[in-house]
Motif scaffolding. Sequence first.
Motif, PDB file in Angstrom:
ATOM      1  N   ARG A  82       0.853  -1.677  -0.228  1.00 59.52           N
ATOM      2  CA  ARG A  82      -0.037  -0.091   0.178  1.00 59.52           C
ATOM      3  C   ARG A  82       1.043   1.351  -0.029  1.00 59.52           C
ATOM      4  N   GLY A  83       0.575   1.967  -0.943  1.00 63.66           N
ATOM      5  CA  GLY A  83       1.315   2.928  -1.161  1.00 63.66           C
ATOM      6  C   GLY A  83       1.210   4.137   0.419  1.00 63.66           C
ATOM      7  N   GLY A  84       1.729   5.767   0.527  1.00 60.47           N
ATOM      8  CA  GLY A  84       1.257   6.573   1.590  1.00 60.47           C
ATOM      9  C   GLY A  84       1.686   6.717   2.171  1.00 60.47           C
ATOM     10  N   LEU A  85       1.509   5.444   3.128  1.00 58.55           N
ATOM     11  CA  LEU A  85       1.575   4.753   4.517  1.00 58.55           C
ATOM     12  C   LEU A  85       2.907   5.765   5.408  1.00 58.55           C
ATOM     13  N   ALA A  86       3.393   5.008   5.162  1.00 61.35           N
ATOM     14  CA  ALA A  86       5.103   6.057   5.163  1.00 61.35           C
ATOM     15  C   ALA A  86       4.988   6.640   5.726  1.00 61.35           C
ATOM     16  N   LYS A  87       4.556   8.414   4.451  1.00 62.19           N
ATOM     17  CA  LYS A  87       4.337   9.655   4.680  1.00 62.19           C
ATOM     18  C   LYS A  87       3.281   9.913   6.197  1.00 62.19           C
ATOM     19  N   SER A  88       2.042   9.564   5.990  1.00 60.79           N
ATOM     20  CA  SER A  88       0.914   9.484   6.371  1.00 60.79           C
ATOM     21  C   SER A  88       2.045   9.273   8.065  1.00 60.79           C
ATOM     22  N   THR A  89       1.899   7.935   7.961  1.00 63.55           N
ATOM     23  CA  THR A  89       2.465   7.455   9.543  1.00 63.55           C
ATOM     24  C   THR A  89       3.383   9.231   9.776  1.00 63.55           C
ATOM     25  N   ALA A  90       4.553   9.232   8.887  1.00 66.69           N
ATOM     26  CA  ALA A  90       5.848  10.277   9.682  1.00 66.69           C
ATOM     27  C   ALA A  90       4.228  11.287  10.151  1.00 66.69           C
ATOM     28  N   ASP A  91       3.651  11.560   9.343  1.00 70.45           N
ATOM     29  CA  ASP A  91       2.780  13.654   9.649  1.00 70.45           C
ATOM     30  C   ASP A  91       2.425  13.253  10.704  1.00 70.45           C
ATOM     31  N   GLU A  92       1.669  11.876  11.632  1.00 73.02           N
ATOM     32  CA  GLU A  92       1.218  12.076  12.997  1.00 73.02           C
ATOM     33  C   GLU A  92       2.302  11.655  13.504  1.00 73.02           C
ATOM     34  N   LEU A  93       3.337  10.724  13.578  1.00 73.76           N
ATOM     35  CA  LEU A  93       4.492  11.001  14.207  1.00 73.76           C
ATOM     36  C   LEU A  93       5.218  12.386  14.779  1.00 73.76           C
ATOM     37  N   LYS A  94       4.926  13.491  13.831  1.00 73.37           N
ATOM     38  CA  LYS A  94       5.628  14.300  13.916  1.00 73.37           C
ATOM     39  C   LYS A  94       4.963  15.167  14.366  1.00 73.37           C
ATOM     40  N   LYS A  95       3.240  14.772  14.147  1.00 75.45           N
ATOM     41  CA  LYS A  95       2.414  15.470  14.770  1.00 75.45           C
ATOM     42  C   LYS A  95       2.346  15.532  17.184  1.00 75.45           C
ATOM     43  N   ARG A  96       2.438  14.800  16.936  1.00 77.08           N
ATOM     44  CA  ARG A  96       2.539  14.235  18.234  1.00 77.08           C
ATOM     45  C   ARG A  96       4.115  14.476  19.282  1.00 77.08           C
ATOM     46  N   GLY A  97       4.865  14.948  18.757  1.00 76.03           N
ATOM     47  CA  GLY A  97       6.197  15.222  18.873  1.00 76.03           C
ATOM     48  C   GLY A  97       7.271  14.584  18.913  1.00 76.03           C
ATOM     49  N   PHE A  98       7.165  13.454  17.870  1.00 74.48           N
ATOM     50  CA  PHE A  98       8.306  12.934  17.670  1.00 74.48           C
ATOM     51  C   PHE A  98       9.253  13.402  16.374  1.00 74.48           C
ATOM     52  N   ASP A  99      10.721  13.201  16.532  1.00 73.62           N
ATOM     53  CA  ASP A  99      11.576  14.008  15.309  1.00 73.62           C
ATOM     54  C   ASP A  99      11.849  12.935  14.484  1.00 73.62           C
ATOM     55  N   ILE A 100      11.314  13.426  13.144  1.00 75.55           N
ATOM     56  CA  ILE A 100      11.025  12.144  11.655  1.00 75.55           C
ATOM     57  C   ILE A 100      12.091  12.547  11.313  1.00 75.55           C
ATOM     58  N   GLY A 101      12.703  11.530  10.987  1.00 75.32           N
ATOM     59  CA  GLY A 101      14.226  11.299   9.865  1.00 75.32           C
ATOM     60  C   GLY A 101      13.681  11.525   8.759  1.00 75.32           C
TER      61      GLY A 101
END
Length: 209
Positions: A100-119
């Motif tokens: 499934r496409g797009g899961l990495a970006k959508s998940t990274a965006d949500e983690l960023k909202k929760r305060g994680f530093d995204i690489g």
Amino acid sequence: MSMLTPPGMGGKYRITGNKYPRMRRPRHRRRYVLAAAAAVVALGLAGWGTLQLIDVFTGDGKQAAAATSHKPACRPTKAPVKALPKPGQIKVNVYNATPRGGLAKSTADELKKRGFDIGKVGNAPETYDKKVPGAGLLLGAPTSEDGPFAVLGTQLKGAAKKTDARKTADVDLIIGTAFKTLNVPKDADQALATLTKPAPTPSASACTD
């Protein structure tokens, strides 16, 4: 008048017959026997009571003392608070190992909202592409097990954990084929609070006599 009658006595005092009457002493033997038996019983009870007192004040009374002694209950004490890193101190690389496409970006965006530093964000390397059957895999250095894995694991239920030979502190979140969505923020926050909340444990000093 009979020969047994004393001179000068007659009438109702006259003794008839030719045999002297036998004068029997009162029978007090039974009373003496009963009194002696009662004395023996009393002495026996007194001796038994003395032995009981000796047992109490010597080693034989330890069991009775132990049975009546009261040992204080262990008082729960709080365990030390775990020094876990904050989400902003954890750098997360998000990789998609599913078709499934797009899961990495959508998940990274949500983690960023929760305060994680995204690489890094993108598809999983060939070693893991379409080879993660669960919800996800957390991959990092052995030192990641002390904190980053636990904190990031509150965001994704059922994620497996694995270490590799990297020397950096970043952590990979590889999305598996069973992935649906991250935990809702409320559940993730509650799980994180449980990690940082000290659990009560019995105090060793409180359990001693």
